[in-house]
Write a protein that holds these residues in place. Structure first.
Motif, PDB file in Angstrom:
ATOM      1  N   PRO A 101       0.704  -1.613   0.375  1.00  0.00           N
ATOM      2  CA  PRO A 101      -0.068   0.190  -0.278  1.00  0.00           C
ATOM      3  C   PRO A 101       1.002   1.116  -0.268  1.00  0.00           C
ATOM      4  O   PRO A 101       0.188   1.727  -0.287  1.00  0.00           O
ATOM      5  CB  PRO A 101      -1.256  -0.191   1.042  1.00  0.00           C
ATOM      6  N   TRP A 112       0.590   3.821  -2.821  1.00  0.00           N
ATOM      7  CA  TRP A 112      -0.048   5.604  -2.745  1.00  0.00           C
ATOM      8  C   TRP A 112       1.725   6.388  -2.760  1.00  0.00           C
ATOM      9  O   TRP A 112       1.386   7.623  -4.072  1.00  0.00           O
ATOM     10  CB  TRP A 112      -0.403   5.355  -1.675  1.00  0.00           C
ATOM     11  N   VAL A 147      -2.732   3.641   5.398  1.00  0.00           N
ATOM     12  CA  VAL A 147      -2.778   3.880   3.376  1.00  0.00           C
ATOM     13  C   VAL A 147      -3.897   3.284   3.266  1.00  0.00           C
ATOM     14  O   VAL A 147      -5.074   3.657   2.182  1.00  0.00           O
ATOM     15  CB  VAL A 147      -1.475   3.638   2.521  1.00  0.00           C
ATOM     16  N   ASP A 200      -7.266   5.094   1.572  1.00  0.00           N
ATOM     17  CA  ASP A 200      -7.526   4.994   0.068  1.00  0.00           C
ATOM     18  C   ASP A 200      -9.027   4.282   0.144  1.00  0.00           C
ATOM     19  O   ASP A 200      -9.847   4.440  -0.977  1.00  0.00           O
ATOM     20  CB  ASP A 200      -6.771   3.419  -0.209  1.00  0.00           C
ATOM     21  N   GLU A 240     -11.877   6.210  -2.204  1.00  0.00           N
ATOM     22  CA  GLU A 240     -12.880   4.842  -2.672  1.00  0.00           C
ATOM     23  C   GLU A 240     -14.060   5.146  -2.767  1.00  0.00           C
ATOM     24  O   GLU A 240     -14.502   6.021  -4.011  1.00  0.00           O
ATOM     25  CB  GLU A 240     -12.411   3.881  -3.723  1.00  0.00           C
ATOM     26  N   ARG A 276      -8.069   9.704  -6.278  1.00  0.00           N
ATOM     27  CA  ARG A 276      -8.185   8.957  -5.131  1.00  0.00           C
ATOM     28  C   ARG A 276      -6.884   9.468  -4.596  1.00  0.00           C
ATOM     29  O   ARG A 276      -6.751  10.222  -3.107  1.00  0.00           O
ATOM     30  CB  ARG A 276      -8.527   7.390  -5.212  1.00  0.00           C
ATOM     31  N   ASN A 277      -5.692   9.546  -5.349  1.00  0.00           N
ATOM     32  CA  ASN A 277      -3.994   9.265  -4.879  1.00  0.00           C
ATOM     33  C   ASN A 277      -3.791  10.676  -4.375  1.00  0.00           C
ATOM     34  O   ASN A 277      -3.511  11.442  -3.373  1.00  0.00           O
ATOM     35  CB  ASN A 277      -3.193   9.137  -5.894  1.00  0.00           C
ATOM     36  N   VAL A 332      -6.310  11.707  -1.327  1.00  0.00           N
ATOM     37  CA  VAL A 332      -5.472  10.976   0.356  1.00  0.00           C
ATOM     38  C   VAL A 332      -4.382  11.933   0.623  1.00  0.00           C
ATOM     39  O   VAL A 332      -4.418  12.101   1.855  1.00  0.00           O
ATOM     40  CB  VAL A 332      -5.039   9.692  -0.361  1.00  0.00           C
TER      41      VAL A 332
END
Length: 395
Positions: free
Chosen positions: A68, A72, A181, A185, A189, A223-224, A227
């Protein structure tokens, strides 16, 4: 050449040996490679296009090659340059505007007053838990559209993910970052799905709208980005608030000055960030062989900037060995980076501190440390893990 063991759990960037090394030269040796101690060289290297943020190299250096954290970190915006960086930053920039920061200021003030009511009722508090974590969580929730019921989840995840910059500290750091993470994540999402179905007046809804309209980034990149925003919006501000309280506890006369002259708030925030920055150090990696001011840096070598020491460099800040909220400091802060990678969230962090500090100074006497302060590692995001304080009403 001086040697400074920055990965020692007790290392302090403001220790006498650090400033002795700074007086002797612009860099020192460390377990992480060259350690830059002076302001001018730090600023130049932060802008040097021959250095990047390390990409996979930083993780490989610490034994992380998959999982993970890798998934990321590798595609994170800071690890892109040129057109890719502009593409990713453009999506955030179109949604996260200075106007949005100004619009959230009344909410910040209301939240500070409410938290201060609780602090006043308690008197003795663990400041990180009672205030420093909760303010940026509330602001993040307001801006991003994260429900209040989920703030406790985010508190753990967004704090632990900040340990990404302290992998060299060892211990359970990697496992804590992995859990954070993975948790963020999965949550983000689902949150994207919610904002697609029911858009609202919040940052994530605006980012989703830009993403759907322009399709300049993939859903995974979106998404990244979210985060990374969550991490930046909480962890750094949390530690900067706590660092401010430690600083004012050490300089109670400056707290009294702020109470008498609340118009000094912006200058006080800048001085707090200079004196005890939450980003005590940052790193870059050489992408090619470099000869910089007589130091040969081989391609792939990591260079660590001792931001906290550099921001007290007397060559850049005359009289900078004293904490003074009335001082006019001409040299810009280093902790937010420089050039194309200058931190997008710096204005939001400044807004939160500039609203919080004068309110706390008006309502309370200088904070008093009442127990043991435990600290995050000196490298990376730095600040108290636990900060026991006593607040009393001004006499």
């Amino acid at each position: 050449m001086p040697y400074l063991n920055v990965v020692d759990p007790g290392f302090d960037f403001t220790a006498p040996e650090v400033f002795a090394a700074q007086a002797a030269g612009w860099w020192a040796e460390s377990p992480l490679g060259p350690l830059v101690l002076r302001y001018a060289e730090t600023q130049e290297l932060l802008r040097d296009r021959r250095l990047d943020h390390g990409g996979d190299g930083y993780l490989i250096q610490h034994g992380v090659t998959s999982g993970p954290i890798h998934d990321w970190w590798a595609p994170m915006i800071v690890n892109h340059d040129g057109a890719d960086h502009r593409r990713l930053r453009g999506l955030v920039g179109r949604a996260f505007t200075p106007r949005m920061v100004e619009q959230v200021r009344p909410f910040i003030r209301e939240t500070v007053e409410a938290l201060a009511d609780e602090v006043e009722a308690a008197g003795d508090v663990e400041f990180v838990e009672a205030f420093a974590s909760r303010l940026p969580l509330a602001v993040m929730g307001e801006l991003l559209g994260v429900p209040a019921d989920d703030h406790d989840l985010f508190s753990v995840w967004s704090s632990d993910i900040g340990l990404i910059f302290a992998l060299a500290a060892g211990g359970d750091t990697v496992s804590r970052v992995e859990r954070a993470v993975a948790g963020l994540d999965g949550y983000v999402e689902s949150l994207i799905d919610v904002k697609m179905a029911r858009p609202a007046d919040d940052l994530i809804s605006r980012m989703v709208a830009v993403w759907r309209d322009e399709r300049t980034v993939s859903r995974a990149e979106l998404r990244n980005l979210v985060v990374t925003l969550v991490f930046g919006a909480h962890d750094n501000t949390l530690h900067q608030l706590s660092n401010a309280m430690v600083t004012f506890a050490e300089h109670p006369a400056q707290w009294g000055l702020l109470r008498e002259r609340p118009e000094l708030a912006d200058r006080a925030v800048t001085e707090v960030m200079r004196w005890r920055p939450s980003a005590a150090s940052v790193f870059r990696r050489a992408t090619e062989d470099i000869d910089y001011r007589g130091l040969a840096v081989a391609a792939g070598t990591f260079v660590t900037m001792a931001v906290q020491a550099a921001q007290r460099d007397p060559l850049a800040y005359p009289g900078g060995d004293a904490f003074d909220i009335t001082a006019v400091r001409d040299a810009p802060l280093l902790q937010f980076g420089a050039g194309p990678h200058y931190c997008l969230g710096s204005a939001l962090a400044h807004a939160q501190l500039s609203e919080a500090l004068p309110i706390l100074a008006r309502r309370f006497s200088p904070p008093v440390v009442t127990g043991q302060v435990t600290w995050r590692p000196a490298i990376g995001t730095h600040g108290p893990n636990a900060l026991p304080l006593c607040f009393t009403r001004p006499g």
